[in-house]
Each structure stands twice: as structure tokens, then as C-alpha cells.
Design a protein around this motif. Structure first.
Motif: not given
Length: 278
Positions: A108-112, A118-123, A217-225
Motif C-alpha cells: 500500500e505504501i508503494l502505491a505511491d 527520489r531515494a533511488a536517485r539520491l543513492l 531515527v525519524a528526526a535524524a532522517s531526511d527521507l524515511l520509508i
């Protein structure tokens, strides 16, 4: 069966972060679902093979004042005569079912797909690419780094803590890294939270795969999945985080123009070396 005593007990435990000893108590209660509302704390301790104080701490961990309050609640959850049906799932089947549900939620999360893309491009753009995972998450980080190394030119696995961890993050940044991927699973080591803070202070974009959007770790993350872990056994199961890691790898391959060529080159070398038995 959804309305079985075992299933009702399982629902009581969901959402609570239990220690391995406390999970042992929970499993024993599920196995003895029809009897457990009438067991004393000493009897339950004997059934679970733990100490009586552990049973008391378990009740407090569930939000009760003590074991007597938990037992009163259990008598409401599993009333007399409501014995488990023969078709009930055992604890191992329940653990599998819980993981299937975790995978469904991930779907369900990956429906978007936007966060993954975005994460893949950064990595993919980070040279080198540091991948962090300590303790329970070390296996996830190691698996990701192993496969990522087949398509990415410079992957650096950070799966050991200690005083050198900050140095290795700094080294990656000084070598040109722009992003860091972190796998963060319960119980969350304080060292991981600190390491992500160092990474962000160094200028790295932190992408995190964690068991919850509300993980420490959420507060220390720029993008969390998020990808939930299973808690039905004594130790967490992490099928969803592993699958999410593979999804990120797939999306990374789409962002790396020479990914397919690198994979074909590896296959050719593997055949020439007789690397695999098949």
C-alpha cells in the motif's frame, strides 16, 4: 480464526515493544489461551519458564498496574468456556500471517512510488554510497550492500559501531559521498541515531528504511520509508524491510545507466571462473 482466544491475546500484545523474555511469556499465553486467565503469576512463570518478577514486569509493559489487573482483563478477553477452536492457527502460523500483513501494508505504501524514486536517485548519485546498519539491522545493510555493489561503483558498508564509525562517515563524505542509506530496526541502538546526526552535520542526505515513521531515527532522517517488522516470535522478523531494500535497488538500477552492463559483465566473469555450481 479472528475471534479465537489466541487471536484476542495476540491483539493485546500488538503495538508493544517487548523484550525476548516478555515475548516468551506472550507466546506461552497464546499457547494456553483458554487457561491463562486463571493462572497465578507464579503458575504463568512456570509455564513460560521465566521468573515471577518477569511476569509482573510483563504486565506493566502492557500498561497494567500489575499482574492481577492483567488477569482481570484477560478474563474479559477470554471468557470461561471460550476454548480455542481446533482450527486455530498456531504461533508459527500467526507469525507468518503477521508478516504477510506487513508485506500487504508495504504494498500500500508503494502505491505511491515517488519516495522510492527520489531515494533511488539520491543513492545512485552518491559516490561513494555508505550503507549503515548496526545490530539487528546489520543483515539488512549487508544484503543491500552486497547487491548494490554489483551495479554501483563504490558501496561502503558500515555495519560495525564504535569510535571509528564517525570517522568512516567523514571519510565517505570527504571522498565525495552525498547521501547515506540507513537500515534501522528495533531495538534501535542509540549509536545509530548519533551516527545519522553526524552524517547530516557532515552534509549527507540521510535516507532511512525503518520499522515505523515514528522510530527514534525519524528526526535524524531526511527521507524515511517505513517497513514494519514482525513481533510475533521471540526475535523480530524483517521480511518487509528486506523487500523494501530490494525495491530501492531496483529503482537504483533504473537511475544507473551502466547498471545492466555491469550485471552482464559480472555474469560473464562468474561463468569464466565457474563461480556458481549451477
Amino acid at each position: 480464526m479472528t475471534d479465537s482466544p489466541a487471536a484476542r491475546l495476540q491483539q493485546l500484545f500488538e503495538g508493544h515493544r517487548l523484550t525476548p523474555t516478555q515475548r516468551r511469556i506472550a507466546h506461552s499465553m497464546v499457547r494456553r489461551a483458554a487457561d491463562v486467565p486463571f493462572l497465578s503469576s507464579v503458575e504463568l512463570a512456570q509455564v513460560a519458564g521465566v521468573s515471577q518478577p518477569s511476569v509482573t514486569r510483563f504486565a506493566v509493559a502492557l500498561g497494567f498496574d500489575g499482574y492481577p489487573a492483567l488477569r482481570r482483563h484477560l478474563r474479559e478477553v477470554v471468557p470461561p468456556g471460550d476454548a480455542p477452536a481446533g482450527a486455530d492457527l498456531n504461533e508459527y502460523q500467526q507469525a507468518v500471517g503477521a508478516e504477510i500483513e506487513n508485506l500487504r501494508r508495504l504494498g500500500e505504501i508503494l502505491a505511491d512510488p515517488a519516495p522510492v524514486i527520489r531515494a533511488a536517485r539520491l543513492l545512485a548519485a552518491s559516490r561513494p554510497l555508505p550503507v549503515l546498519g548496526l545490530r539487528a539491522a546489520a543483515a539488512q545493510a549487508r544484503g543491500f550492500a552486497y547487491f548494490a555493489g554489483k551495479v554501483h561503483p563504490d558501496v561502503r558498508l558500515l555495519d560495525e559501531g564504535g569510535s571509528l564509525l564517525a570517522d568512516r562517515i567523514d571519510d565517505a563524505r570527504h571522498s565525495g559521498a552525498t547521501a547515506l542509506l540507513c537500515f534501522a530496526l528495533p531495538r534501535h541502538p542509540r549509536e545509530v541515531v548519533e551516527a545519522l546526526g553526524w552524517a547530516r552535520d557532515a552534509g549527507l542526505t540521510v535516507i532511512t528504511v525503518a520499522d515505523s515513521a515514528f522510530a527514534p531515527v525519524a528526526a535524524a532522517s531526511d527521507l524515511l520509508i517505513p517497513a514494519a517488522v514482525g513481533t510475533g516470535l521471540s526475535f523480530d522478523t524483517a521480511c518487509a524491510p528486506m523487500l523494501l531494500g530490494r525495491v530501492l535497488l531496483e529503482a537504483m538500477c533504473d537511475e544507473l545507466p551502466d547498471a545492466q552492463a555491469r550485471l552482464e559483465e559480472f555474469d560473464a566473469r562468474a561463468v569464466a571462473r565457474g563461480l556458481f555450481a549451477e
